[in-house]
Motif scaffolding. Sequence first.
Motif, mmCIF file in Angstrom:
data_model
loop_
_atom_site.group_PDB
_atom_site.id
_atom_site.type_symbol
_atom_site.label_atom_id
_atom_site.label_comp_id
_atom_site.label_asym_id
_atom_site.label_seq_id
_atom_site.Cartn_x
_atom_site.Cartn_y
_atom_site.Cartn_z
ATOM 1 N N GLN A 132 0.686 -1.268 -0.074
ATOM 2 C CA GLN A 132 0.022 -0.014 -0.249
ATOM 3 C C GLN A 132 0.776 1.163 -0.144
ATOM 4 O OE1 GLN A 132 -2.658 -0.318 3.349
ATOM 5 N NE2 GLN A 132 -3.527 -2.328 2.580
ATOM 6 N N TYR A 133 2.177 1.221 0.467
ATOM 7 C CA TYR A 133 2.913 2.269 0.678
ATOM 8 C C TYR A 133 4.384 2.018 0.102
ATOM 9 C CZ TYR A 133 -1.061 3.655 3.559
ATOM 10 O OH TYR A 133 -2.073 3.595 4.347
ATOM 11 N N GLU A 134 5.280 2.875 0.605
ATOM 12 C CA GLU A 134 6.622 2.604 -0.204
ATOM 13 C C GLU A 134 7.114 1.016 0.150
ATOM 14 O OE1 GLU A 134 9.875 4.165 -2.132
ATOM 15 O OE2 GLU A 134 7.967 5.242 -1.611
ATOM 16 N N ASN A 135 7.646 0.485 -0.886
ATOM 17 C CA ASN A 135 7.996 -0.979 -0.983
ATOM 18 C C ASN A 135 9.562 -1.059 -0.544
ATOM 19 O OD1 ASN A 135 8.427 -3.613 -1.074
ATOM 20 N ND2 ASN A 135 7.755 -3.847 -3.218
ATOM 21 N N ILE A 136 10.007 -1.328 0.478
ATOM 22 C CA ILE A 136 11.083 -1.325 1.000
ATOM 23 C C ILE A 136 11.833 -2.966 1.257
ATOM 24 C CG2 ILE A 136 11.291 0.789 2.013
ATOM 25 C CD1 ILE A 136 10.582 -0.274 4.808
ATOM 26 N N GLY A 137 10.592 -3.788 0.758
ATOM 27 C CA GLY A 137 11.318 -5.097 0.700
ATOM 28 C C GLY A 137 11.325 -5.659 2.174
ATOM 29 N N ALA A 138 12.358 -6.525 2.356
ATOM 30 C CA ALA A 138 12.642 -7.301 3.617
ATOM 31 C C ALA A 138 12.828 -6.302 4.788
ATOM 32 C CB ALA A 138 13.540 -8.340 3.577
#
Length: 481
Positions: A424-430
């Motif tokens: 839904q928001y910023e994709n910063i992974g693991a």
Amino acid sequence: MSDLKNMTPREIVEILDKYIIGQDDAKKSVAVALRNRYRRSLLNAELQEEITPKNILMVGPTGVGKTEIARRLAKVMDAPFVKVEATKFTEVGYVGRDVDSMIRDLIESSIRLTKKKRLEEKYGVAEAMVEEKIVDALMPNQSVNNTKRNTTQNPFDFLLMNSNYLSQKEEYEQKKQNEEREKKLEHDASNQYARDQIIQQLRDGKLENEYIEVEVSVAHKGNQLDMSSEGVGIAIGNIFGDMMPEKKKRKKMTVKEAREVLREEEAQKLIDMDQVVDDAIKNAEQNGIIFIDEIDKIASSNMNVSGGGVSREGVQRDILPIVEGSVVNTKHGPVNTNHILFIGAGAFHVAKTTDLIPELQGRFPIRVELETLTEELFLKILTVPENAIIKQHKALLETEGVNIDFTADAIEELAHLAYLMNEQYENIGARRLHTVLENLLEDISFALPNVEDKTIVIDKEYVAEKFKEKVDPEDLDKYII
């Protein structure tokens, strides 16, 4: 090559699987690239020079494991490794000028790695020397006062020289010498017995906390004139360093501390640093790995052909000869980059891989797409790897005497929350998992060690209660790194 470097691609992937979840295509590519290095080492010298490594370009969003694959690979293979940010070379005043620094950093990394190996090889010999020094420091100062002999000659000695006659004075001196000799023998025997006892106690670890005073070397502190951008390093203080006597000082420390300091010092004396540097350069040239991150940030898209895009293309052209294979001058000597493995990585959200200049694209023939992390992969990342995040947090809190028990549904909820926030928001992974877990355990960590309950169970309800007011658009900024 060592047994580690002889591993098959399947064995390399099995080791990577212990630490990295998913990304099978990327693991296979790097495993094959390393196996090809071993295969190349079995060829004749002439053919070896013709075979260059197949550099890899990893494409995928942040936090999916690009850097971790390269770093873990270098650690497993015990190879010199350097990670550089491509954007560093686009900074104002740089514009590609210092691209050679990645090779100099690799050489320094290789020297540290090679020196560490050589020191470890010499530790066995150094241990015996260290033990003697520690025993000497532990032994009480005992000495026998030798009576000063009267060397004044009797004026009539020359008359008695060839006879067996001994004067009363000579008889007395001879008797005194015999007594002193016997006392010295008894003293030596007593000292040896005490020394043997101290050695035994030392080996049994009973004297580790005893304080002793030892003599240690003091490193010369010279002024460093940094000209690394030109491939030159000048240490003004070291110009006359070899002409200056080695400085030493007496220092008080525990036996345990003294053993480590003296062992390093003695092992250092046993290694040949010139040979270490030569071996390190060879190791970097043949086995070095350079990971160039954010390489997409120096790609010029069609919509940006002027301004900053020009400098970014200039950086690509400066990187090109290093990746193609060239000789870079360093303060330790020339380094050939022909057989160094380069791994490029980037998200390529705005620019595409085709936006790199064609020459540079051709030097990264193997391209792998890394998959976006799913909820199922988040769940595995939390528990499966040997260095899993939950295992790390549990171990940290156990140092305070508190046992944290995560239920299965709590772990599933954590994976679900992290996945939703990324979607839904910023994709910063693991990296999202680190943020979520830090906030989940923040109150518990803050209260330690003053907690009554030494076993804390974290279930789904606990997680939901913790985040019920925070999983909201207004508060989600807190979870974005």
